[in-house]
Design a protein around this motif. Structure first.
Motif, PDB file in Angstrom:
ATOM      1  N   MET A  68       0.830  -1.201   0.000  1.00 28.47           N
ATOM      2  CA  MET A  68       0.000   0.000   0.000  1.00 28.47           C
ATOM      3  C   MET A  68       0.866   1.253   0.000  1.00 28.47           C
ATOM      4  O   MET A  68       1.968   1.260   0.545  1.00 28.47           O
ATOM      5  N   HIS A  69       0.332   2.301  -0.606  1.00 28.69           N
ATOM      6  CA  HIS A  69       0.959   3.621  -0.548  1.00 28.69           C
ATOM      7  C   HIS A  69      -0.040   4.568   0.102  1.00 28.69           C
ATOM      8  O   HIS A  69      -1.219   4.582  -0.258  1.00 28.69           O
ATOM      9  N   VAL A  70       0.424   5.357   1.064  1.00 31.80           N
ATOM     10  CA  VAL A  70      -0.491   6.175   1.863  1.00 31.80           C
ATOM     11  C   VAL A  70      -1.274   7.178   1.022  1.00 31.80           C
ATOM     12  O   VAL A  70      -2.375   7.592   1.394  1.00 31.80           O
ATOM     13  N   SER A  71      -0.762   7.563  -0.138  1.00 27.64           N
ATOM     14  CA  SER A  71      -1.479   8.510  -0.999  1.00 27.64           C
ATOM     15  C   SER A  71      -2.825   7.961  -1.449  1.00 27.64           C
ATOM     16  O   SER A  71      -3.725   8.724  -1.808  1.00 27.64           O
ATOM     17  N   ARG A  72      -2.990   6.639  -1.437  1.00 24.58           N
ATOM     18  CA  ARG A  72      -4.235   6.013  -1.874  1.00 24.58           C
ATOM     19  C   ARG A  72      -5.243   5.882  -0.739  1.00 24.58           C
ATOM     20  O   ARG A  72      -6.385   5.484  -0.968  1.00 24.58           O
ATOM     21  N   CYS A  73      -4.829   6.174   0.489  1.00 25.65           N
ATOM     22  CA  CYS A  73      -5.637   5.805   1.655  1.00 25.65           C
ATOM     23  C   CYS A  73      -6.538   6.911   2.193  1.00 25.65           C
ATOM     24  O   CYS A  73      -7.382   6.645   3.055  1.00 25.65           O
ATOM     25  N   ASP A  88     -10.657  19.048  -4.627  1.00 26.51           N
ATOM     26  CA  ASP A  88     -11.999  18.500  -4.883  1.00 26.51           C
ATOM     27  C   ASP A  88     -12.130  17.075  -4.343  1.00 26.51           C
ATOM     28  O   ASP A  88     -12.661  16.182  -5.009  1.00 26.51           O
ATOM     29  N   ASN A  89     -11.596  16.865  -3.132  1.00 26.35           N
ATOM     30  CA  ASN A  89     -11.683  15.575  -2.438  1.00 26.35           C
ATOM     31  C   ASN A  89     -10.881  14.457  -3.099  1.00 26.35           C
ATOM     32  O   ASN A  89     -10.987  13.298  -2.699  1.00 26.35           O
ATOM     33  N   GLY A  90     -10.078  14.781  -4.099  1.00 28.82           N
ATOM     34  CA  GLY A  90      -9.279  13.759  -4.765  1.00 28.82           C
ATOM     35  C   GLY A  90      -7.808  14.119  -4.748  1.00 28.82           C
ATOM     36  O   GLY A  90      -7.436  15.285  -4.625  1.00 28.82           O
ATOM     37  N   ILE A  91      -6.959  13.113  -4.878  1.00 31.90           N
ATOM     38  CA  ILE A  91      -5.520  13.350  -4.899  1.00 31.90           C
ATOM     39  C   ILE A  91      -5.153  14.083  -6.186  1.00 31.90           C
ATOM     40  O   ILE A  91      -5.496  13.653  -7.284  1.00 31.90           O
ATOM     41  N   PHE A  92      -4.500  15.224  -6.058  1.00 36.41           N
ATOM     42  CA  PHE A  92      -4.170  16.070  -7.204  1.00 36.41           C
ATOM     43  C   PHE A  92      -2.692  15.978  -7.567  1.00 36.41           C
ATOM     44  O   PHE A  92      -2.317  16.000  -8.731  1.00 36.41           O
ATOM     45  N   ASP A  93      -1.845  15.867  -6.556  1.00 34.45           N
ATOM     46  CA  ASP A  93      -0.410  15.798  -6.825  1.00 34.45           C
ATOM     47  C   ASP A  93       0.290  15.154  -5.638  1.00 34.45           C
ATOM     48  O   ASP A  93      -0.198  15.195  -4.499  1.00 34.45           O
ATOM     49  N   GLY A 111     -12.264  20.232   5.829  1.00 28.79           N
ATOM     50  CA  GLY A 111     -11.284  21.018   5.095  1.00 28.79           C
ATOM     51  C   GLY A 111     -10.335  20.215   4.240  1.00 28.79           C
ATOM     52  O   GLY A 111      -9.528  20.779   3.493  1.00 28.79           O
ATOM     53  N   ILE A 112     -10.422  18.872   4.306  1.00 30.29           N
ATOM     54  CA  ILE A 112      -9.470  18.048   3.562  1.00 30.29           C
ATOM     55  C   ILE A 112      -9.717  18.109   2.059  1.00 30.29           C
ATOM     56  O   ILE A 112      -8.835  17.799   1.259  1.00 30.29           O
ATOM     57  N   GLU A 113     -10.919  18.553   1.645  1.00 25.29           N
ATOM     58  CA  GLU A 113     -11.245  18.570   0.215  1.00 25.29           C
ATOM     59  C   GLU A 113     -10.336  19.494  -0.589  1.00 25.29           C
ATOM     60  O   GLU A 113     -10.154  19.317  -1.786  1.00 25.29           O
ATOM     61  N   ARG A 114      -9.733  20.492   0.066  1.00 23.57           N
ATOM     62  CA  ARG A 114      -8.736  21.361  -0.579  1.00 23.57           C
ATOM     63  C   ARG A 114      -7.613  21.575   0.428  1.00 23.57           C
ATOM     64  O   ARG A 114      -7.698  22.446   1.288  1.00 23.57           O
ATOM     65  N   SER A 115      -6.596  20.746   0.336  1.00 19.36           N
ATOM     66  CA  SER A 115      -5.582  20.782   1.385  1.00 19.36           C
ATOM     67  C   SER A 115      -4.254  20.211   0.898  1.00 19.36           C
ATOM     68  O   SER A 115      -4.160  19.623  -0.181  1.00 19.36           O
ATOM     69  N   ALA A 116      -3.246  20.409   1.724  1.00 22.73           N
ATOM     70  CA  ALA A 116      -1.958  19.740   1.559  1.00 22.73           C
ATOM     71  C   ALA A 116      -1.728  18.906   2.807  1.00 22.73           C
ATOM     72  O   ALA A 116      -1.899  19.385   3.929  1.00 22.73           O
ATOM     73  N   LEU A 117      -1.382  17.641   2.619  1.00 20.27           N
ATOM     74  CA  LEU A 117      -1.115  16.733   3.729  1.00 20.27           C
ATOM     75  C   LEU A 117       0.389  16.522   3.808  1.00 20.27           C
ATOM     76  O   LEU A 117       1.001  16.060   2.847  1.00 20.27           O
TER      77      LEU A 117
END
Length: 400
Positions: free
Chosen positions: A209-214, A243-248, A222-228
């Motif tokens: 697993m890669h955490v970016s998928r989790c 938009d609630n999806g992984i962008f980069d 606020g996670i819908e537009r954020s940097a983790l």
């Protein structure tokens, strides 16, 4: 009959092995088999019901872990050998397991409705095209052949038809199709070494697993537009959510270890003692005078870390929310992540910043005892382990 019962109990166990650049974290969960029908429910949040018990959680530090990542992984399996009949979830460091966001597009001849057969053909062609292009790109970067790249996961994260976001291309009309694809990959030699270790331990039920998928398994305001920001030992992984999806997916080669190295150099102590001193500082265990001395030592390291962050996250893509977790994040909470006006580096001090721990993830969980719960629930270094476990449950639920 006794051994059959014992094996069933072991199969209910889920071992999470999270190998980082400075430490390996292991967590042992127990799934309640009385709620097996849970996985057959279609509600996205059904996995939040109390059907999980945390039995153990442990962190062990290693020096030069990047040069012996798989040896450390094998060691983590060895000390939990009595539970390997169950499921094993595995996260490996960036030098072995990598992830990347790619974009691909397609222009259809007609704008008519996309039927089932055409949808299957388009998705298959897009994924094959992405796999081929990325294989050649990785081959050039690492000096290997394209066939030496192994894809752990290749999935479409977002679809847009004529600029509009859609859940699927089937039954939609449009001419211009754009796909955002998440690829998780590793070199085939490394994958072979991982499989060899798993086979030697007789592990059949596992998942890389890669955490970016989790992150789709949890909801944070606020996670819908954020940097983790996952602050590790030697590097910081950055996941941009839009938009609630992984962008980069970005990465900077600086983590919490830069502060340990600074203490080691300035105080003339070894790296292990420097790391322990850094942790004591982060937990407020030191006297006021010692805290002040260490704060002064950290000034330049702090500026260097921020400068690296500014180079990775441009102002154009700076999201309104930043969530921080990982083993190195406790220190940043202590030294104050926001920078004063006189020290401000570029634009980084602008967004709303929040440090997250497993407690903030709103997960319904029972711990073996109160002491374990207190040690884990407020500890940011276990966020990744919880994400891996609950994402695995979440995706299993969606399969039905």
């Amino acid at each position: 009959m006794f051994f059959n019962s014992l094996n069933r109990k072991r199969r209910n166990k889920v071992l999470v092995v999270d190998v980082g650049t400075e430490a390996v974290k292991t967590m042992l969960f127990e799934r309640n088999t009385e709620n097996n029908n849970l996985f057959r429910q279609k509600q996205a949040c059904s996995f939040r019901q109390k059907q999980t018990r945390l039995l153990t959680a442990n962190t062990e530090y290693f020096e030069n872990i990047n040069y012996k990542s798989l040896e450390v992984f094998d060691y983590a399996l060895a000390i939990h050998k009595e539970f390997l009949l169950g499921r094993v979830l595995i996260n490996l460091p960036y030098n072995i397991l990598k992830a990347k966001i790619l974009n691909s597009s397609l222009i259809r001849k007609e704008k008519n409705r996309i039927g089932r057969r055409e949808a299957i053909s388009i998705i298959k062609n897009i994924l094959n095209k992405t796999r081929e292009e990325l294989s050649y790109e990785i081959a050039l970067e690492y000096g290997v052949l394209p066939e030496d790249v192994y894809f752990v996961d290749l999935d479409i994260a977002e679809i847009r038809i004529d600029g509009y976001k859609v859940p699927s291309i089937k039954n939609y009309e449009g001419k211009f199709l754009n796909f955002e694809i998440v690829a998780v990959f590793m070199l085939r030699d490394d994958y072979g070494r991982v499989v060899k270790i798993l086979n030697e331990r007789c592990i059949k039920n596992y998942r890389l697993m890669h955490v970016s998928r989790c992150w789709s398994a949890v909801k944070l305001p606020g996670i819908e537009r954020s940097a983790l920001l996952d602050i590790g030992g030697q590097n910081t992984d950055i996941f941009i959510i839009k938009d609630n999806g992984i962008f980069d997916i970005k990465r900077m080669p600086v983590g919490g270890q830069i502060f340990s190295d600074s203490l080691s150099y300035n105080l003339g102590i070894n790296k292990k003692d420097a790391r322990i001193l850094k942790e004591d500082y982060a937990e407020g265990k030191l006297s006021i005078d010692v805290q002040k001395r260490i704060s002064d030592i950290f000034v330049n390291s702090k500026k260097e870390w921020y400068k690296n962050l500014e180079n990775v996250i441009s102002e154009k893509f700076l999201p309104p929310n930043i969530f921080i977790f990982g083993g190195g994040s406790s220190l940043f909470k202590k030294i104050d992540f926001s920078i004063s006006d006189t020290e401000r580096v570029g634009h980084i001090a602008g967004p709303h910043i929040r440090f997250i721990t497993p407690k903030d993830m709103n997960l319904s969980l029972e711990c073996r005892d109160k002491k374990l719960g207190q040690a884990v629930i407020d500890n940011p270094q276990y966020v990744t382990g919880f994400l891996m476990y609950y994402y695995d449950v979440y995706t299993k639920a969606k399969e039905f």
